[in-house]
Scaffold this active site. Structure first.
Site, PDB file in Angstrom:
ATOM      1  N   ALA A  21      43.964 -32.052  43.721  1.00 34.83           N
ATOM      2  CA  ALA A  21      43.102 -31.073  44.412  1.00 34.83           C
ATOM      3  C   ALA A  21      41.855 -30.842  43.563  1.00 34.83           C
ATOM      4  CB  ALA A  21      43.849 -29.772  44.694  1.00 34.83           C
ATOM      5  N   HIS A  49      37.319 -29.785  37.458  1.00 30.05           N
ATOM      6  CA  HIS A  49      38.012 -30.977  36.957  1.00 30.05           C
ATOM      7  C   HIS A  49      37.004 -32.070  36.594  1.00 30.05           C
ATOM      8  CE1 HIS A  49      41.332 -29.320  39.617  1.00 30.05           C
ATOM      9  NE2 HIS A  49      41.944 -29.434  38.454  1.00 30.05           N
TER      10      HIS A  49
END
Ligand code: PAF
Length: 283
Positions: free
Chosen positions: A36, A41
């Site tokens: 996800a 990230h």
């Protein structure tokens, strides 16, 4: 279109792929994730790319860090979009083991961290959590043997737990924490933000605003106890159920009485509807 990174799903294929990566004395960075993937990230991946010649991203939604009443079943899984984002960053390898590979039948060994994992923050509300995280991250480190591993500061207590564990178990990996990436209104990016309704999303930045205001007051010399109590009331009156809003020592996470006991980190966890958000800032 950038080429998809290589994907390993079994331990033998992971070993082969890592052997190829290391063939020319490459340094390897690992970015552990549960998928996800969002811009937070991607910042971790970009940081990893600057610090090492090869980057491995693990994607594994780890069941052992969820309690039975938590969102393991509904945790967002966005494999195709994740892979496209990692391709755009030219990641070298994605480690995507199944649950049966990480936890084969008769699996019976756990890492139970102490120290930062037992400071009455996340552990008070999610007592299973750090045992699950330490066990899976310990396994990821021994499977991938990275030179460095990159984690977000958004999960600040987790960062401290993993750093301690890597040092205590002589895992030979340098753990690096990367600053939190925020939306324009200050909300910390999180895979769980997709759970927020539009109304909750509009309220959510209160957490960051309140921490910033508290940090400013503390820097101006206001009493720590009063600042924390006011901050807690602000968060609750915005509609959150507060788990904690605390000032802690930024390194040890131990409670402090004044900012002279610092460096100081403000940490918050609160629920809006059924979604639990956490955040933190340094002061
Ligand atoms: O922060 C996360 O996404 C997870 O806790 C981690 C570190 C990947 C372990 O499952």
């Amino acid at each position: 279109m950038p080429r998809s990174p290589a994907v390993a799903r079994t331990l033998p294929s992971l070993r082969r792929a890592l052997g190829d990566l290391r063939a020319r004395r490459a340094t390897v960075a690992l970015v552990p994730t549960m998928g996800a993937l969002h811009d937070g990230h991607i910042k971790l991946v970009q940081h990893a790319k600057r610090r090492a010649s090869k980057v491995v991203v693990s994607i594994f939604v780890n069941p052992t860090q969820f309690a039975p009443h938590e969102d393991f079943g509904s945790y967002p899984r966005t494999w195709k979009a994740d892979l496209a984002k990692l391709a755009a960053e030219r990641v070298d390898l994605v480690w995507n083991p199944g649950v049966g590979t990480m936890y084969p039948p008769n699996f019976a060994t756990r890492i139970l961290p102490e120290g930062p994992a037992t400071e009455n923050l996340e552990d008070r509300f999610r007592p299973h959590f750090f045992g699950g995280v330490a066990t899976v991250v310990g396994k990821l480190f021994t499977q991938c043997r990275p030179d460095i591993a990159v984690f977000g500061q958004k999960d600040y207590q987790q960062l401290k737990v993993v750093t301690r564990m890597a040092a205590d178990l002589d895992l030979g990996v340098k753990v690096i924490g990367v600053p939190t990436v925020r939306e324009r209104d200050g909300l910390a990016m999180s895979s769980r933000n997709v759970y927020l309704t539009p109304e909750q999303r509009a309220v959510a930045p209160v957490l960051h605003r309140t921490m910033k205001e508290a940090a400013k007051r503390l820097r101006n010399g206001d009493d720590l106890k009063a600042v924390i109590a006011d901050g807690g009331r602000t968060i609750e009156s915005a509609g959150f159920t507060l788990d904690y809003f605390e000032a802690r020592h930024a390194e040890t996470l131990a409670p402090i009485l004044s900012i002279q006991d610092g460096p100081v980190r403000l940490l918050v966890a609160a629920k809006i509807g059924t979604t639990r958000l956490i955040d933190n800032i340094g002061i």
